[in-house]
Scaffold this motif. Structure first.
Motif, PDB file in Angstrom:
ATOM      1  N   VAL A   8       1.526   3.994  -4.146  1.00  0.00           N
ATOM      2  CA  VAL A   8       1.119   2.949  -3.204  1.00  0.00           C
ATOM      3  C   VAL A   8      -0.209   3.341  -2.573  1.00  0.00           C
ATOM      4  N   THR A   9      -1.072   2.349  -2.398  1.00  0.00           N
ATOM      5  CA  THR A   9      -2.312   2.521  -1.634  1.00  0.00           C
ATOM      6  C   THR A   9      -2.244   1.600  -0.415  1.00  0.00           C
ATOM      7  N   ALA A  10      -3.158   1.771   0.509  1.00  0.00           N
ATOM      8  CA  ALA A  10      -3.201   0.908   1.690  1.00  0.00           C
ATOM      9  C   ALA A  10      -3.415  -0.552   1.291  1.00  0.00           C
ATOM     10  N   ASP A  11      -4.077  -0.785   0.160  1.00  0.00           N
ATOM     11  CA  ASP A  11      -4.278  -2.158  -0.315  1.00  0.00           C
ATOM     12  C   ASP A  11      -2.963  -2.842  -0.688  1.00  0.00           C
ATOM     13  N   ASP A  12      -1.906  -2.076  -0.899  1.00  0.00           N
ATOM     14  CA  ASP A  12      -0.594  -2.637  -1.245  1.00  0.00           C
ATOM     15  C   ASP A  12       0.227  -3.036  -0.029  1.00  0.00           C
ATOM     16  N   PHE A  13      -0.201  -2.667   1.160  1.00  0.00           N
ATOM     17  CA  PHE A  13       0.627  -2.877   2.342  1.00  0.00           C
ATOM     18  C   PHE A  13       0.978  -4.346   2.576  1.00  0.00           C
ATOM     19  N   ALA A  14       0.034  -5.266   2.352  1.00  0.00           N
ATOM     20  CA  ALA A  14       0.324  -6.689   2.564  1.00  0.00           C
ATOM     21  C   ALA A  14       1.390  -7.167   1.568  1.00  0.00           C
ATOM     22  N   LEU A  15       1.280  -6.731   0.312  1.00  0.00           N
ATOM     23  CA  LEU A  15       2.268  -7.099  -0.699  1.00  0.00           C
ATOM     24  C   LEU A  15       3.644  -6.545  -0.335  1.00  0.00           C
ATOM     25  N   ASP A  41       5.477   2.901   8.692  1.00  0.00           N
ATOM     26  CA  ASP A  41       6.521   3.430   7.822  1.00  0.00           C
ATOM     27  C   ASP A  41       6.037   3.894   6.451  1.00  0.00           C
ATOM     28  N   PHE A  42       4.945   3.350   5.959  1.00  0.00           N
ATOM     29  CA  PHE A  42       4.444   3.741   4.640  1.00  0.00           C
ATOM     30  C   PHE A  42       3.161   4.570   4.724  1.00  0.00           C
ATOM     31  N   GLY A  43       2.468   4.510   5.856  1.00  0.00           N
ATOM     32  CA  GLY A  43       1.241   5.299   6.029  1.00  0.00           C
ATOM     33  C   GLY A  43       1.457   6.801   5.931  1.00  0.00           C
ATOM     34  N   PRO A  44       2.500   7.366   6.557  1.00  0.00           N
ATOM     35  CA  PRO A  44       2.696   8.817   6.473  1.00  0.00           C
ATOM     36  C   PRO A  44       2.878   9.330   5.039  1.00  0.00           C
ATOM     37  N   THR A  45       3.577   8.570   4.209  1.00  0.00           N
ATOM     38  CA  THR A  45       3.743   8.989   2.811  1.00  0.00           C
ATOM     39  C   THR A  45       2.402   8.920   2.095  1.00  0.00           C
ATOM     40  N   LEU A  46       1.661   7.852   2.325  1.00  0.00           N
ATOM     41  CA  LEU A  46       0.342   7.690   1.719  1.00  0.00           C
ATOM     42  C   LEU A  46      -0.583   8.849   2.086  1.00  0.00           C
ATOM     43  N   ARG A  47      -0.508   9.307   3.325  1.00  0.00           N
ATOM     44  CA  ARG A  47      -1.377  10.394   3.803  1.00  0.00           C
ATOM     45  C   ARG A  47      -0.828  11.786   3.489  1.00  0.00           C
ATOM     46  N   GLY A  48       0.334  11.864   2.833  1.00  0.00           N
ATOM     47  CA  GLY A  48       0.912  13.153   2.488  1.00  0.00           C
ATOM     48  C   GLY A  48       1.627  13.833   3.639  1.00  0.00           C
TER      49      GLY A  48
END
Length: 178
Positions: A8-15, A41-48
């Motif tokens: 997942v990337t930040a660009d996927d957040f809206a989807l 909820d998804f940002g922490p995983t994206l940032r490691g």
């Protein structure tokens, strides 16, 4: 048909937010879908910062769903919650999954997604020897898809449900590294 996965990337957040708002997803994931909640909820995983992976599943040249995977022992509270019901090996991982589009439900995509996610997980994580997947007992579509993908039922367990309207009854499925 092959299902492929990418992080997942930040660009996927809206989807992801749109999928989480779909009634067939909201029923089982019970997740907030505002932009702030998705980032939280998804940002922490994206940032490691979280010991898990969030993945977009694609088939037919388009995104079809969201998957998550992690080693059980990265979350000791969950290991403790399930340990009375089954052995959780040190090399065990778990997966979670959803099909985002209502039109994709009931078409066999869930089974394909789970099967290909298992294959991808073993390839991406050589230290993973087994997948253990708890599913709410009231969600037969999910546990039947696991069975069709080759997972086998190994235990009944009582654990905190994802959606507070559900009882704590879970079915746990296992798939060993081929």
């Amino acid at each position: 048909m092959e299902v492929t996965f990418r992080h997942v990337t930040a660009d996927d957040f809206a989807l992801i937010g749109r999928w989480l708002a779909e009634p067939h997803v909201e029923r089982w994931w019970a997740h907030e879908w505002s932009p702030e909640a998705i980032e939280r909820d998804f940002g922490p995983t994206l940032r490691g910062e979280e010991p898990a992976e969030d993945l977009i599943a694609s088939a037919y040249g388009r995104p079809i769903g969201l998957c998550q995977r992690s080693f059980w022992y990265a979350y000791p509270d969950e290991v403790e919650e399930f340990a009375p019901y089954l052995d959780v090996p040190r090399d065990a991982m778990t997966i979670d999954y959803l099909l985002g589009e209502p039109a994709d439900v009931g078409q066999g995509l869930g089974t394909a997604l789970i099967r290909d996610l298992a294959t991808d997980t073993f390839a991406a994580h050589p230290g993973c020897g087994v997948l253990l997947v708890p599913v709410n007992a009231g969600n037969p579509a999910s546990w039947r898809a696991l069975e069709k993908a080759g997972f086998r039922f190994v235990a009944h367990a009582r654990a905190e449900p994802d959606n507070p309207i559900d009882p704590p009854d879970h079915r746990v499925y296992r798939f060993d590294r081929p």
